[in-house]
Design a protein around this motif. Structure first.
Motif, PDB file in Angstrom:
ATOM      1  N   PRO A  16     -16.701   6.095   7.856  1.00 45.43           N
ATOM      2  CA  PRO A  16     -17.205   6.231   6.198  1.00 45.43           C
ATOM      3  C   PRO A  16     -16.736   5.584   5.417  1.00 45.43           C
ATOM      4  O   PRO A  16     -17.996   4.646   4.366  1.00 45.43           O
ATOM      5  N   ASP A  17     -15.660   5.494   5.593  1.00 46.55           N
ATOM      6  CA  ASP A  17     -14.955   4.456   4.159  1.00 46.55           C
ATOM      7  C   ASP A  17     -14.598   3.534   4.138  1.00 46.55           C
ATOM      8  O   ASP A  17     -13.987   2.415   3.570  1.00 46.55           O
ATOM      9  N   THR A  18     -14.708   3.015   5.929  1.00 48.67           N
ATOM     10  CA  THR A  18     -14.801   1.237   6.181  1.00 48.67           C
ATOM     11  C   THR A  18     -16.066   0.688   6.247  1.00 48.67           C
ATOM     12  O   THR A  18     -16.558  -0.748   6.248  1.00 48.67           O
ATOM     13  N   ARG A  19     -17.178   0.894   6.123  1.00 48.86           N
ATOM     14  CA  ARG A  19     -18.156   1.221   6.053  1.00 48.86           C
ATOM     15  C   ARG A  19     -19.144   0.023   5.320  1.00 48.86           C
ATOM     16  O   ARG A  19     -19.383  -1.146   5.545  1.00 48.86           O
ATOM     17  N   PRO A  20     -18.632   0.366   3.179  1.00 44.81           N
ATOM     18  CA  PRO A  20     -18.719  -0.953   2.968  1.00 44.81           C
ATOM     19  C   PRO A  20     -18.472  -2.144   2.743  1.00 44.81           C
ATOM     20  O   PRO A  20     -18.617  -3.197   2.717  1.00 44.81           O
ATOM     21  N   LEU A  21     -16.962  -2.420   3.415  1.00 44.90           N
ATOM     22  CA  LEU A  21     -16.393  -3.666   3.427  1.00 44.90           C
ATOM     23  C   LEU A  21     -17.649  -4.179   5.063  1.00 44.90           C
ATOM     24  O   LEU A  21     -17.892  -5.339   4.495  1.00 44.90           O
ATOM     25  N   PHE A  22     -17.676  -3.543   5.778  1.00 43.82           N
ATOM     26  CA  PHE A  22     -18.603  -4.305   6.807  1.00 43.82           C
ATOM     27  C   PHE A  22     -20.301  -4.748   6.267  1.00 43.82           C
ATOM     28  O   PHE A  22     -20.963  -5.827   6.255  1.00 43.82           O
ATOM     29  N   ILE A  77       0.955  -1.258   0.078  1.00 43.60           N
ATOM     30  CA  ILE A  77       0.426  -0.017   0.411  1.00 43.60           C
ATOM     31  C   ILE A  77       1.125   1.360   0.248  1.00 43.60           C
ATOM     32  O   ILE A  77       1.696   1.562   0.834  1.00 43.60           O
ATOM     33  N   ALA A  78       0.770   1.954  -0.866  1.00 49.73           N
ATOM     34  CA  ALA A  78       1.509   3.181  -0.998  1.00 49.73           C
ATOM     35  C   ALA A  78       1.558   4.243  -0.075  1.00 49.73           C
ATOM     36  O   ALA A  78       0.212   4.297   0.460  1.00 49.73           O
ATOM     37  N   ARG A  79       1.973   5.047   0.124  1.00 51.63           N
ATOM     38  CA  ARG A  79       1.945   6.120   1.320  1.00 51.63           C
ATOM     39  C   ARG A  79       0.210   7.305   0.739  1.00 51.63           C
ATOM     40  O   ARG A  79      -0.203   7.676   1.374  1.00 51.63           O
ATOM     41  N   LEU A  80       0.563   7.066  -0.537  1.00 56.74           N
ATOM     42  CA  LEU A  80      -0.969   8.482  -1.164  1.00 56.74           C
ATOM     43  C   LEU A  80      -1.730   7.556  -1.453  1.00 56.74           C
ATOM     44  O   LEU A  80      -2.694   8.311  -1.447  1.00 56.74           O
ATOM     45  N   ASP A  81      -2.128   6.453  -0.637  1.00 60.87           N
ATOM     46  CA  ASP A  81      -3.631   5.585  -1.103  1.00 60.87           C
ATOM     47  C   ASP A  81      -4.105   5.872  -0.161  1.00 60.87           C
ATOM     48  O   ASP A  81      -4.227   5.764   0.562  1.00 60.87           O
ATOM     49  N   THR A  82      -5.714   5.935  -0.834  1.00 61.85           N
ATOM     50  CA  THR A  82      -6.698   6.625   0.419  1.00 61.85           C
ATOM     51  C   THR A  82      -7.408   5.302   0.705  1.00 61.85           C
ATOM     52  O   THR A  82      -7.182   4.246   0.269  1.00 61.85           O
ATOM     53  N   ARG A  83      -8.033   5.551   1.592  1.00 64.38           N
ATOM     54  CA  ARG A  83      -8.374   4.667   2.326  1.00 64.38           C
ATOM     55  C   ARG A  83      -9.704   3.650   1.540  1.00 64.38           C
ATOM     56  O   ARG A  83      -9.744   2.672   1.542  1.00 64.38           O
ATOM     57  N   LYS A  84     -10.902   4.428   0.653  1.00 68.89           N
ATOM     58  CA  LYS A  84     -11.661   4.103  -0.169  1.00 68.89           C
ATOM     59  C   LYS A  84     -10.945   3.267  -1.174  1.00 68.89           C
ATOM     60  O   LYS A  84     -11.144   2.126  -1.665  1.00 68.89           O
TER      61      LYS A  84
END
Length: 310
Positions: A76-82, A15-22
């Motif tokens: 907000p970014d992790t809710r789709p995983l759940f 995972i790169a430093r600039l990769d987004t949570r999304k």
């Protein structure tokens, strides 16, 4: 009929430093879907799943540091995983950097959660054995500053009864310490889930670092066998921001045998059907704790932190 659970280790490539949570969560959802298509009921993701392994840098700007931490889970970014896990009826372990406010005081932990098949958090673990340093070390091109960015976990080693079994959690360096497994085994664990980010240059001594993969296998196999537990261990892997992370995600049986192992350093899912009664068999024979342990002989383990003379 034996009790079984189909478990998966969902390894992540770099995972790169600039990769987004999304963007990262989209990768996790894809891995979750693949695991489910192969019959998995429980998926283990790595340590610090949502970001690059940021303790390799020394940062001083509070806002820059805070950007790597989660203040709520799910957010907000992790809710789709759940939501995906709930739809697929699959549980998961997720590691991340946690920023928690407790009694009005801000704390930073290296954390993992256990989520059941209804998408509900049923357990939280905060890493206890923090490796590395609390300040930058001179002459090193890559730092290891977990003691700078995190404080030791304050929740202990708990066991959670869920999904038809009893599950404990650990994170990365915890897997090297025999006490980690033994405490949870004494609490009746049948499975221990471990996420990790392990580079092959963390000490700077070639003779030591060249054995990193061997030490990874050794600690996981010994922990599983000596404590009669299934161990599901999942890595972040590959060349990440100048550091080589070993990968080698694996599923280890209570016999100490590796039943599945990743063959790449990219996003990869490995799956195994885990016979939970296999753990019971080993506890009735070699490792019948109640019959064979002699705690009076081990008191030094909890009475001192370092070596002592007789």
């Amino acid at each position: 009929m034996s009790r079984t659970i189909v478990a998966a280790a969902a390894q992540l490539g770099p995972i790169a430093r600039l990769d987004t949570r999304k963007a990262v969560v989209e990768r996790l959802i894809a891995l979750l879907g693949e695991a489910a298509s192969r019959g998995a009921e429980l998926v283990v993701f790595p340590e610090l799943t949502l970001t690059t392994f940021f303790p390799r840098w020394h940062m001083t700007d509070p806002d820059e540091i805070d950007a790597f931490y989660e203040t709520e889970m799910p957010g907000p970014d992790t809710r789709p995983l759940f939501e995906t896990a709930r739809r697929l009826k699959i549980g998961f372990y997720l590691g991340y950097a946690e920023l928690a406010v407790e009694n009005g005081v801000k704390h930073r932990y290296n954390t993992a959660i256990l989520v059941d098949r209804n998408g509900e958090i049923v357990g939280t673990y905060r890493k206890i054995h923090l490796p590395g340093w609390d300040r930058p070390q001179p002459g090193r091109t890559a730092q290891h500053l977990e003691k700078y960015y995190f404080e030791p976990g304050n929740l202990g080693f708990k066991v959670f009864e869920t999904m038809g079994t009893r599950i404990g959690m650990a994170i990365c360096n915890d897997r090297r310490w025999p006490e980690t497994y033994r405490v949870m085994a004494l609490k009746g664990s049948e499975m221990i889930l471990v996420g990790y980010n392990t580079p092959d240059d963390h000490t700077g001594h070639f003779d030591f670092d060249s054995l990193t993969q061997f030490h990874n296998q050794l600690s996981l196999q010994a922990g599983a066998y000596q404590n009669s537990n299934w161990v599901i261990a999942t890595a972040k892997a590959g060349h990440e921001e100048g550091s080589n992370l070993i990968g080698q995600s694996m599923i280890v049986a209570p016999s100490g045998q590796i039943v599945a192992m990743a063959t790449s350093t990219a996003d990869e899912v490995i799956v195994a059907k885990c016979d939970l009664d296999m753990a019971a068999l080993y506890r009735k024979t070699i490792f019948d704790f109640a019959r064979h342990r002699e705690p009076e002989a081990y008191r030094l383990i909890v009475e001192t932190r370092g070596p002592v003379s007789d």
